[in-house]
Enzyme design. Structure first.
Site, short mmCIF file in Angstrom:
data_model
loop_
_atom_site.label_atom_id
_atom_site.label_comp_id
_atom_site.label_asym_id
_atom_site.label_seq_id
_atom_site.Cartn_x
_atom_site.Cartn_y
_atom_site.Cartn_z
N ARG A 72 -1.45 14.53 -21.88
CA ARG A 72 -2.56 14.14 -20.99
C ARG A 72 -3.79 15.00 -21.28
NH1 ARG A 72 -1.27 14.07 -14.87
NH2 ARG A 72 -3.40 13.24 -14.81
N ASN A 104 -8.89 14.68 -9.32
CA ASN A 104 -8.68 14.59 -10.77
C ASN A 104 -8.47 15.97 -11.39
OD1 ASN A 104 -9.20 11.91 -10.30
ND2 ASN A 104 -11.30 11.99 -11.08
N HIS A 121 -6.22 18.94 -6.60
CA HIS A 121 -4.88 18.78 -7.19
C HIS A 121 -4.71 19.64 -8.44
CE1 HIS A 121 -4.37 14.61 -5.10
NE2 HIS A 121 -4.38 15.61 -4.27
N CYS A 132 5.30 35.03 -10.42
CA CYS A 132 4.36 36.14 -10.16
C CYS A 132 2.91 35.70 -10.13
CB CYS A 132 4.54 37.23 -11.24
SG CYS A 132 3.91 36.76 -12.85
N GLY A 188 -13.58 5.78 -6.59
CA GLY A 188 -12.47 5.63 -7.53
C GLY A 188 -11.14 6.18 -7.08
N THR A 189 -10.84 6.04 -5.77
CA THR A 189 -9.53 6.47 -5.30
C THR A 189 -8.91 5.38 -4.44
OG1 THR A 189 -8.26 8.16 -4.09
CG2 THR A 189 -10.53 7.74 -3.35
N SER A 190 -7.59 5.20 -4.59
CA SER A 190 -6.91 4.16 -3.81
C SER A 190 -6.71 4.61 -2.37
CB SER A 190 -5.54 3.85 -4.44
OG SER A 190 -4.76 5.06 -4.47
N ASN A 214 -15.96 1.39 -5.43
CA ASN A 214 -14.68 0.98 -6.00
C ASN A 214 -14.80 -0.50 -6.35
OD1 ASN A 214 -11.89 0.36 -6.45
ND2 ASN A 214 -11.30 2.09 -5.13
N ALA A 232 -17.70 2.99 -11.11
CA ALA A 232 -18.43 4.25 -10.94
C ALA A 232 -19.61 4.35 -11.89
CB ALA A 232 -17.47 5.42 -11.18
N1 APR Z 1 -14.71 2.86 -11.13
C1 APR Z 1 -14.35 3.19 -9.86
N2 APR Z 1 -13.10 3.00 -9.36
C2 APR Z 1 -12.20 2.43 -10.19
C3 APR Z 1 -12.50 2.03 -11.51
C4 APR Z 1 -13.82 2.27 -11.98
N3 APR Z 1 -14.19 1.93 -13.22
N4 APR Z 1 -11.37 1.47 -12.06
C5 APR Z 1 -10.41 1.53 -11.11
N5 APR Z 1 -10.89 2.10 -9.99
C6 APR Z 1 -10.20 2.37 -8.72
C7 APR Z 1 -9.02 1.47 -8.43
O1 APR Z 1 -9.44 0.28 -7.79
C8 APR Z 1 -8.18 2.36 -7.48
O2 APR Z 1 -8.59 2.16 -6.14
O3 APR Z 1 -9.64 3.67 -8.82
C9 APR Z 1 -8.53 3.78 -7.91
C10 APR Z 1 -7.40 4.52 -8.61
O4 APR Z 1 -6.37 4.72 -7.67
P1 APR Z 1 -5.07 5.54 -8.10
O5 APR Z 1 -4.59 5.03 -9.42
O6 APR Z 1 -4.14 5.54 -6.93
O7 APR Z 1 -5.60 7.03 -8.37
P2 APR Z 1 -5.98 8.13 -7.30
O8 APR Z 1 -6.48 7.51 -6.03
O9 APR Z 1 -6.89 9.07 -7.97
O10 APR Z 1 -4.57 8.86 -7.02
C11 APR Z 1 -4.60 9.98 -6.16
O11 APR Z 1 -2.27 10.38 -6.69
O12 APR Z 1 -0.65 10.48 -8.30
C12 APR Z 1 -1.47 11.24 -7.49
O13 APR Z 1 -2.22 13.41 -7.93
C13 APR Z 1 -2.39 12.08 -8.33
O14 APR Z 1 -4.69 12.66 -7.92
C14 APR Z 1 -3.77 11.58 -7.97
C15 APR Z 1 -3.56 10.98 -6.59
#
Ligand code: APR
Length: 248
Positions: A72, A104, A121, A132, A188-190, A214, A232
């Site tokens: 990664r 991220n 994270h 340690c 960009g987070t679910s 998103n 984004a």
């Molecule tokens: N621009 C913005 N958002 C986007 C794009 C883009 N180009 N492409 C996809 N997405 C969105 C998707 O629609 C989704 O809602 O990014 C999101 C990604 O969601 P996840 O895959 O669940 O990732 P994330 O939310 O970062 O996960 C959170 O879960 O596994 C753990 O520690 C890990 O930090 C991570 C945490």
């Protein structure tokens, strides 16, 4: 360039904001070529999360875990910050009180020039001894014959794994940032992983204006005053513009 509903009022709120907090997830790095976790092609669709991103998985097979994180990190190192990362760094230079809390671990916000970044994270720039706390920089693949530390512990990626708590100081700073923010933006987070998602859903101040960027609806969308449906790299540069762009 296609119009994005809500861009003008969102931009106006941002221009008037003295304090801003942004929460990002893997989606902001998609346009840098990095996969998400849960979307199509996401890491958790093709890998065994409990074996790779958990203390139990590391205890069971530390060499497998290091090999996966080395792969990664090599991908991260080849990636470049995209226009979304750069737009947030530009926004930070304009706003008096700015905090970027990211889930991220790809270091792309720092490489884009963002300064006040809370890596909730963790990150992949160092290894940490699980006994340690000794640290060593990660340059190239981790030498698999050096996992065992002299103290009896093991060097592990400095990542927060499932079932582990977030670094307390970072979490406190994130809570304080969203509580005092005029505007909080989720990009960009679910919104399915806690406690990070609660920054946007429960810990945000009652007077705070919330914006989500998103392309799809997420668990955060119902909590957003405005959802900007777009990627984004396409939305953020227009959101942080200071003069009226073509979108009005
Ligand atoms: N621009 C913005 N958002 C986007 C794009 C883009 N180009 N492409 C996809 N997405 C969105 C998707 O629609 C989704 O809602 O990014 C999101 C990604 O969601 P996840 O895959 O669940 O990732 P994330 O939310 O970062 O996960 C959170 O879960 O596994 C753990 O520690 C890990 O930090 C991570 C945490």
């Amino acid at each position: 360039m296609d119009a994005v509903d809500g861009l003008a009022p969102a931009r106006a709120r941002l221009l008037a904001a003295g304090s801003v907090c942004v929460l990002t997830g893997s989606g902001i790095s998609v346009e840098s070529g990095l996969p998400t976790f849960r979307g199509a092609g996401g890491l958790w669709r093709t890998h065994r999360v409990e074996e790779l991103a958990s203390p139990e998985g590391f205890a069971r097979d530390p060499r497998l875990v290091w090999t996966w994180y080395d792969e990664r990190r090599a991908v991260h190192d080849r990636a470049k910050p995209n226009a979304g990362h750069l737009a947030l760094a530009k926004l930070e230079r304009r706003v008096a009180d700015f905090t970027l809390a990211t889930q991220n671990v790809d270091s792309l916000h720092l490489r884009a020039g963002s300064q006040n970044v809370l890596e909730l994270h963790g990150h992949l720039r160092e290894a940490r001894c699980d006994r340690c706390g000794a640290r060593r920089p990660l340059e190239g693949p981790f030498p698999l014959d050096e996992i065992e530390h002299a103290c009896g512990g093991r060097f592990r990626p400095d990542i927060v794994w499932f079932g582990e708590g977030l670094p307390a100081a970072l979490w406190s700073a994130a809570i304080e940032a969203v509580a005092r923010a005029d505007v909080v933006i989720a990009v960009g987070t679910s919104g399915v992983v806690q406690p990070a998602a609660s920054l946007f859903t429960h810990l945000v101040g009652s007077q705070t204006f919330t914006i989500e960027v998103n392309p799809e609806t997420s668990a955060l969308s119902p909590h957003a005053d405005i959802v900007l449906y777009g990627t984004a790299a396409s939305v953020l540069p227009r959101l942080v513009e200071t003069e009226r762009g073509k979108d009005g």
